[in-house]
Enzyme design. Structure first.
Site, mmCIF file in Angstrom:
data_model
loop_
_atom_site.group_PDB
_atom_site.id
_atom_site.type_symbol
_atom_site.label_atom_id
_atom_site.label_comp_id
_atom_site.label_asym_id
_atom_site.label_seq_id
_atom_site.Cartn_x
_atom_site.Cartn_y
_atom_site.Cartn_z
ATOM 1 N N LYS A 296 -2.430 7.475 0.012
ATOM 2 C CA LYS A 296 -2.430 6.882 -0.261
ATOM 3 C C LYS A 296 -2.029 5.650 0.143
ATOM 4 O O LYS A 296 -2.620 5.009 1.005
ATOM 5 C CB LYS A 296 -0.569 6.917 -0.400
ATOM 6 C CG LYS A 296 0.038 6.449 0.106
ATOM 7 C CD LYS A 296 1.444 7.507 0.811
ATOM 8 C CE LYS A 296 2.246 7.814 1.691
ATOM 9 N NZ LYS A 296 3.623 8.217 2.091
ATOM 10 N N TYR B 90 4.025 -23.547 17.724
ATOM 11 C CA TYR B 90 4.938 -23.808 16.962
ATOM 12 C C TYR B 90 6.157 -23.773 17.832
ATOM 13 O O TYR B 90 7.196 -22.988 18.447
ATOM 14 C CB TYR B 90 4.912 -23.241 15.855
ATOM 15 C CG TYR B 90 3.765 -23.740 14.415
ATOM 16 C CD1 TYR B 90 4.399 -25.260 14.409
ATOM 17 C CD2 TYR B 90 3.541 -23.015 14.345
ATOM 18 C CE1 TYR B 90 3.104 -25.429 13.482
ATOM 19 C CE2 TYR B 90 1.964 -23.387 13.252
ATOM 20 C CZ TYR B 90 2.307 -24.604 13.108
ATOM 21 O OH TYR B 90 0.911 -25.084 12.053
HETATM 22 C C1 LIG Z 1 3.266 8.771 2.939
HETATM 23 C C2 LIG Z 1 4.222 10.451 2.309
HETATM 24 C C3 LIG Z 1 4.082 11.374 3.487
HETATM 25 C C4 LIG Z 1 2.726 11.452 4.213
HETATM 26 O O1 LIG Z 1 4.105 10.537 5.911
HETATM 27 P P1 LIG Z 1 3.159 10.927 6.832
HETATM 28 O O2 LIG Z 1 4.370 10.342 8.041
HETATM 29 O O3 LIG Z 1 2.603 9.486 7.015
HETATM 30 O O4 LIG Z 1 2.667 11.294 7.724
HETATM 31 C C5 LIG Z 1 3.519 12.844 3.275
HETATM 32 N N1 LIG Z 1 5.130 13.300 1.766
HETATM 33 C C6 LIG Z 1 5.286 11.928 1.259
HETATM 34 C C7 LIG Z 1 5.686 12.673 0.331
HETATM 35 C C8 LIG Z 1 4.142 11.072 1.594
HETATM 36 O O5 LIG Z 1 5.601 9.810 0.776
#
Ligand SMILES: *Cc1c(COP(=O)(O)O)cnc(C)c1O
Length: 375
Positions: free
Chosen positions: A44, A271
């Protein structure tokens, strides 16, 4: 010439990290005499900022890819991915089902509205799906008392050849730091889904890497884990590094010094004049700032490396530049390589900690203006 900053993405490290996960799962399954759990590689957010195309290439050993953006799902199909594709948030409106159908995507069903949309849909073939249980994350998923009803609606859609194979899933809320909560959520999942057939998918990276989760698992289930962060060389745990599991950093954010400066004691930097030199200090100005995705709210002593030597940031991060201490790196000068995180520099999780965030956020936030180099 482009500004001297780039994000180097290592295809071989990505492949290596998946191998590490598969090797761990293989060992766990041999020890317990069960089939090796299958892997949904989570890609994702454009593969956590690394690009879905490189993921398709490097993650060829995965059993499936999990994501949530329909456009990205189409891109992985166009990049040649033939295996299963899970949509972690399912679909959002009826017209999405045309895409799900055409590209053979596998949605997660988490609310009644999705079942309504399926009821009204015309699909060319049944689609496989997971029915999600909410075990305490309270984000997506059917409540425990509603799950059996949702499952029988899905089963009816299956009988009408709208849905194909059904699976069961949940997502743990504290797999990274609270084994007792995880055990309770896992038990709730088992209680609610015990009599329902089909594959199950429970584990993100943290749960996948936690032995107590596996020892509590029903050995007869067809398991699919869902690791994300560890594939990219980040750790899901606050107190254990990715390197300690054998994971390698996949992304390296590097830049160059574009100027150096000798400062006397008692002058300030950047800054707000936040940092004042306690002694004579040699500083390097780095072509990287928050507009590149480097976090602005860093704490003092945030690690960085110059010419391969560990040092730290001084003063506030600006939009396009930040300042590092090179007092003890006399050979550093304009053009010297600075690694903000990754191979040859600090671990991304250590930088994230100094910015009171997690490696996930830094990985996903590297700005589009930073040129990508794939190796
Ligand atoms: C993002 C996600 C994962 C993966 O999580 P990680 O902590 O990056 O391994 C797995 N299942 C769902 C439903 C997610 O949204």
């Amino acid at each position: 010439m482009p500004r001297p900053i780039s994000l180097t993405i290592s295809t071989s490290s990505l492949r290596h990290n998946l191998d590490v996960v598969i090797e761990r799962l293989t060992q766990a399954s041999v020890t317990r005499g069960i089939a090796r759990p299958k892997v949904w590689a989570v890609v994702k957010a454009n593969a956590y900022g690394h690009g879905v195309n490189v993921a398709v290439d490097a993650l060829a050993r995965a059993d499936g890819l999990a994501m949530l953006d329909l456009d990205e799902a189409v891109r992985v199909r166009e990049a040649g991915w033939k295996g299963p594709v899970m949509l972690l948030e399912g679909f959002f409106e009826p017209s999405d089902l045309d895409v799900v159908d055409e590209y053979r995507l596998m949605p997660v069903l988490h609310c009644q509205e999705q079942l309504d949309m399926l009821q009204a849909a015309r699909l060319s073939q049944p689609i496989d799906a997971y029915v999600k249980l909410n075990t305490g994350m309270n984000r997506l998923g059917f409540m425990p008392q509603d799950y059996a009803g949702a499952w029988s609606r899905a089963q009816m859609l299956h009988d009408q050849k709208v849905l194909g194979r059904l699976g069961k899933m949940t997502h743990f809320s504290c797999a990274d730091d609270d084994p007792d909560v995880t055990r309770a959520e896992q038990q709730l999942f088992q209680d609610i889904t015990a009599d329902l057939p089909g594959p199950v998918s429970l584990c993100n990276s943290a749960a996948t890497l936690t032995d107590s989760v596996w020892s509590a698992m029903d050995p007869d289930l067809e398991q699919w884990v869902r690791p994300g962060i560890c594939l990219y060389g980040g750790s899901p745990f606050a107190s254990r590094s990715a390197a300690s599991f054998g994971f390698k950093p996949v992304q390296t954010l590097s830049a160059q010094l574009i100027a150096v400066r000798e400062l006397p004691a008692g002058v300030s930097i950047g800054y707000g004049r936040e940092y004042t030199t306690p002694a004579v200090t040699r500083t390097g100005i780095v072509a990287c700032g928050y507009a590149d995705g480097y976090p602005r709210l860093t704490s003092p002593d945030t690690p960085v490396s110059v010419n391969g030597v560990p040092t730290r940031l001084l003063g506030r991060v600006s939009m396009d530049m930040l300042v590092v201490d090179i007092t003890s790196i006399p050979q550093a000068g304009p053009g010297s390589t600075v690694v903000l995180w990754g191979e040859g520099g600090p671990e991304i999780d250590d930088v994230a900690r100094c910015a009171r965030t997690i490696g996930y956020e830094l990985m996903c936030a590297v700005a589009p203006r930073v040129p990508r180099r794939y190796i």
